[in-house]
Design a protein around this motif. Structure first.
Motif, mmCIF file in Angstrom:
data_model
loop_
_atom_site.group_PDB
_atom_site.id
_atom_site.type_symbol
_atom_site.label_atom_id
_atom_site.label_comp_id
_atom_site.label_asym_id
_atom_site.label_seq_id
_atom_site.Cartn_x
_atom_site.Cartn_y
_atom_site.Cartn_z
ATOM 1 N N LYS A 199 27.215 20.497 42.667
ATOM 2 C CA LYS A 199 25.896 20.839 42.112
ATOM 3 C C LYS A 199 24.956 21.335 43.207
ATOM 4 O O LYS A 199 24.297 22.365 43.050
ATOM 5 C CB LYS A 199 25.311 19.608 41.403
ATOM 6 C CG LYS A 199 23.910 19.787 40.887
ATOM 7 C CD LYS A 199 23.852 20.752 39.740
ATOM 8 C CE LYS A 199 22.434 20.819 39.179
ATOM 9 N NZ LYS A 199 22.266 21.920 38.260
ATOM 10 N N GLY A 254 21.138 11.468 40.716
ATOM 11 C CA GLY A 254 20.419 12.390 39.850
ATOM 12 C C GLY A 254 21.079 13.758 39.740
ATOM 13 O O GLY A 254 21.135 14.340 38.654
ATOM 14 N N GLU A 314 22.387 15.374 36.275
ATOM 15 C CA GLU A 314 21.951 16.713 35.877
ATOM 16 C C GLU A 314 23.158 17.617 35.614
ATOM 17 O O GLU A 314 23.195 18.339 34.613
ATOM 18 C CB GLU A 314 21.078 17.298 36.983
ATOM 19 C CG GLU A 314 20.424 18.602 36.633
ATOM 20 C CD GLU A 314 19.550 19.110 37.763
ATOM 21 O OE1 GLU A 314 19.447 20.340 37.894
ATOM 22 O OE2 GLU A 314 18.974 18.293 38.525
ATOM 23 N N LYS A 318 20.238 14.005 29.579
ATOM 24 C CA LYS A 318 18.829 14.293 29.324
ATOM 25 C C LYS A 318 17.970 13.336 30.136
ATOM 26 O O LYS A 318 18.321 12.194 30.365
ATOM 27 C CB LYS A 318 18.529 14.147 27.838
ATOM 28 C CG LYS A 318 19.337 15.108 26.991
ATOM 29 C CD LYS A 318 18.541 15.596 25.822
ATOM 30 C CE LYS A 318 19.308 16.455 24.876
ATOM 31 N NZ LYS A 318 19.961 17.601 25.417
ATOM 32 N N ASP A 319 16.833 13.820 30.576
ATOM 33 C CA ASP A 319 15.886 13.041 31.367
ATOM 34 C C ASP A 319 16.463 12.595 32.700
ATOM 35 O O ASP A 319 16.071 11.567 33.240
ATOM 36 C CB ASP A 319 15.390 11.812 30.598
ATOM 37 C CG ASP A 319 14.755 12.178 29.280
ATOM 38 O OD1 ASP A 319 14.085 13.225 29.218
ATOM 39 O OD2 ASP A 319 14.940 11.429 28.302
ATOM 40 N N ALA A 320 17.424 13.372 33.242
ATOM 41 C CA ALA A 320 17.949 13.064 34.579
ATOM 42 C C ALA A 320 16.837 13.299 35.588
ATOM 43 O O ALA A 320 16.009 14.189 35.404
ATOM 44 C CB ALA A 320 19.144 13.955 34.896
ATOM 45 N N ALA A 329 14.699 14.766 38.384
ATOM 46 C CA ALA A 329 14.681 16.134 38.899
ATOM 47 C C ALA A 329 15.247 16.170 40.307
ATOM 48 O O ALA A 329 15.083 15.225 41.071
ATOM 49 C CB ALA A 329 13.257 16.671 38.901
ATOM 50 N N GLN A 330 15.906 17.267 40.632
ATOM 51 C CA GLN A 330 16.464 17.434 41.963
ATOM 52 C C GLN A 330 15.339 17.346 42.973
ATOM 53 O O GLN A 330 14.314 17.980 42.836
ATOM 54 C CB GLN A 330 17.152 18.789 42.049
ATOM 55 C CG GLN A 330 17.919 19.013 43.312
ATOM 56 C CD GLN A 330 18.704 20.317 43.253
ATOM 57 O OE1 GLN A 330 18.876 20.907 42.198
ATOM 58 N NE2 GLN A 330 19.172 20.761 44.377
#
Length: 147
Positions: A85, A117, A121, A126-128, A130-131
């Motif tokens: 990722k 996280g 993602e 959902k609702d992970a 944010a990077q």
């Protein structure tokens, strides 16, 4: 011969302090020969991948991406998926999503949100977070200076 006065010129060596020796050897072997006969695990592959990505050696990034795709397991899923990722590796990301979707261990970790996280993602939770959320919460960052 050009001489920059850098210590690498004088010593004819390059120090890579933040990587394990096996990872550097793997990286160099892939750069120079495009293949390897050495046995290596996911940790060495991830470290070599970091070098290849940092130094923009795309052919080595691709070789290691394909090798890591075959190494994904319940034990190393989080570290490989996070690297995929973070580095935008589409083939490896897809392999991790497929593996995670079929692994009961990973599914349990996803439901409990016990994965980083970036991995949440990647897996479409959902609702992970944010990077970069952890970095923002850590306090003010140092200002960057243009050179």
């Amino acid at each position: 011969m050009l001489s920059s006065g850098m210590s690498e010129d004088r010593k004819r060596s390059l120090e890579v302090k933040d990587s394990a020796g096996e990872a550097v050897k793997l990286f160099l072997e892939l750069v120079y020969t495009g293949t390897t006969s050495r046995e290596f695990g996911h940790d060495s592959a991830l470290s070599a991948l970091d070098l290849a990505h940092r130094w923009q050696v795309q052919c080595v990034v691709t070789m290691l991406e394909l090798a890591l795709k075959e190494m994904v397991s319940d034990e190393n899923f989080a570290s490989i998926a996070a690297a995929a990722k973070l580095k935008g590796l589409h083939v490896l990301s897809s392999a991790c999503r497929d593996f995670g979707a079929s692994s009961s261990v990973v599914q349990k970790q996803l439901k409990a949100r016990k994965l980083p996280g970036l991995v949440l993602e990647l897996m479409g939770v959902k609702d992970a977070p944010a990077q970069g959320a952890a970095e923002r919460d850590a306090g003010p960052s140092r200002k960057r200076r243009a050179m």
